[in-house]
Design an enzyme around this catalytic site. Structure first.
Site, short mmCIF file in Angstrom:
data_model
loop_
_atom_site.label_atom_id
_atom_site.label_comp_id
_atom_site.label_asym_id
_atom_site.label_seq_id
_atom_site.Cartn_x
_atom_site.Cartn_y
_atom_site.Cartn_z
N HIS A 1 -21.26 28.95 -20.77
CA HIS A 1 -19.94 28.58 -20.27
C HIS A 1 -19.35 29.76 -19.52
CE1 HIS A 1 -15.54 29.25 -21.09
NE2 HIS A 1 -15.47 28.10 -20.44
N GLY B 1 -1.02 16.92 -18.47
CA GLY B 1 -1.40 15.72 -17.74
C GLY B 1 -2.54 15.93 -16.78
N ILE C 1 -8.53 13.89 -16.86
CA ILE C 1 -9.31 13.79 -18.08
C ILE C 1 -10.81 13.93 -17.82
CG2 ILE C 1 -9.95 12.27 -19.99
CD1 ILE C 1 -7.17 13.50 -20.22
N GLU C 2 -11.30 13.34 -16.73
CA GLU C 2 -12.72 13.44 -16.42
C GLU C 2 -13.16 14.90 -16.31
OE1 GLU C 2 -14.62 10.81 -16.41
OE2 GLU C 2 -12.86 9.56 -16.76
N SER C 3 -12.27 15.74 -15.83
CA SER C 3 -12.58 17.16 -15.69
C SER C 3 -12.34 17.92 -16.98
CB SER C 3 -11.75 17.78 -14.56
OG SER C 3 -12.08 17.20 -13.32
#
Length: 391
Positions: free
Chosen positions: A201, A349, A352-354
């Protein structure tokens, strides 16, 4: 219990998206080492300055981004966001775009089969991002490299999640007060298939908030399932060499910071075997911090690539694969409970995919699992409970 998480994500404090501007000038007085970019405005009132009536909400929703066929030449626009160092914003974005291209090309070469797919999006009030995700490759189960440029405002709880010193920076903020910010970053997680090839990571980011406060943050860390001392010496040695070039105290400080940051507190163990981690860096010039971040980011392939090449074809048993999946369960636990970038993205906010791209596709939990004493798995767990110095 096995779960399939096929959710794509962002990995860093800078990889979420919020919109609009408001003001909290008192933040400018909290910066370290002369990090203000300009003069401080009048002090805020006791109630704090609120966002204007027409400001977008703090949580704009995961689906408010606009997909585009191709990202614009630059997602940084002069005049957007709080007043600040526009040349550094543009320079940092250019640097991470180049790194995203170079790193994904190198990973594709190591995999030898799969290719990265790119999603690009923009926000109506500025900013956007590019997610590159590779899945079901020959070597990698999943790999993602996400770029994000964010303009927005954040509430106190998001500021606390954004940075190590966010708790201090949020003190005195009034209910409903929101802080204008700019964030730009590149984040990545690589999950190889082979249990002997480690997960890796990295995240490198640049932040500005209203009132001239700025800081750099980032790091690269490694999460194997088994201990290989040669691998750890290579990985840590690569980053020690860079750290020593810029400051003789950097490696010791940033290695210890990683060991403390990547702790799964409810387990009493680290997520993996560390690396370097730094935040709130503004005690030198922006150029010095930029060059350090750039060199660390550009060393990702050098530090990680040879380790994957070494192990990608290692033979393994089903039991060793199951152990890898158990350790990936620990990876999920840390990211969803403690990771600052995930928390920041969810509270502001973000896309979400990321945000959830860092999670592996498959993880495993076994009730009250403990490795056999004296086994390689037990050795790994011991190092997670008592971090070692590798170089």
């Amino acid at each position: 219990m096995r779960i399939t998480i096929a959710l794509f994500a962002l990995l860093s404090a800078s990889s979420s998206s919020v919109n609009a501007f408001s003001i909290s000038t008192k933040l400018a007085t909290i910066s370290r080492g002369g990090s203000a970019l300009g003069s401080t405005a009048d002090a805020a009132t006791e109630e704090g300055k609120k966002a204007p009536e027409n400001a977008p909400p703090v949580n704009i929703g995961w689906d408010t981004h606009q997909a585009v066929d191709k990202a614009p030449e630059s997602l940084v626009r002069e005049g957007d966001g709080p007043d600040g160092n526009y040349p550094m914003r543009a320079k940092f974005e250019k640097m991470i775009r180049e790194a995203q291209i170079a790193i994904t090309a190198a990973i594709e070469e190591i995999d030898g089969e799969a290719k990265f797919q790119e999603d690009a999006w923009t926000r109506p009030t500025g900013g956007g991002g590019m997610s590159r995700v590779l899945s079901n490759g020959k070597v990698f189960e999943k790999a993602g490299v996400n770029l994000s440029v964010v303009y927005g405002t954040m509430p106190p709880e998001a500021l606390q999640a954004a940075t190590e010193r966010g708790v201090d920076r949020a003190k005195g903020m009034a209910p409903g007060e929101r802080v204008p910010f700019f964030a730009c970053g590149l984040s990545s997680v690589m999950h190889p298939k082979n249990p002997f090839a480690p997960t890796m990571h990295f995240n490198y980011r640049y932040f500005e908030t209203d009132g001239g406060v700025w800081w750099f943050g980032g790091g690269t860390d490694i999460t194997p399932s088994y201990v290989d001392e040669e691998d750890m010496k290579h990985f840590h040695g690569t980053y020690k060499e860079i750290c020593d070039k810029y400051d003789p105290n950097y490696y010791k400080e940033f290695k210890e910071w990683a060991d403390k940051y990547f702790v799964i507190k409810h387990r009493g163990e680290t997520r993996g075997l560390g690396g370097i981690f730094f935040d709130d860096q503004n005690n030198k010039t922006p150029e010095e911090h930029f060059e350090f971040s750039k060199e660390c980011l550009n060393a990702v392939v050098k530090a990680y690539g040879p380790i994957v090449e070494k192990h990608k074809n290692d033979p393994f048993t089903e039991a060793q694969k199951q152990w890898q999946l158990i350790r990936r369960g620990r990876y999920v636990e840390f990211n969803l409970v403690y990771d600052r970038g995930t928390v920041f993205g969810l509270k502001t906010g973000g896309r979400i995919e990321s945000i959830l791209m860092s999670l592996p596709e498959i993880a495993r939990w076994e009730y009250d699992h403990s490795p056999e004493p004296g086994s390689p798995e037990a050795e790994f767990l011991e190092v997670c409970k008592n971090p070692r110095d590798w170089v």
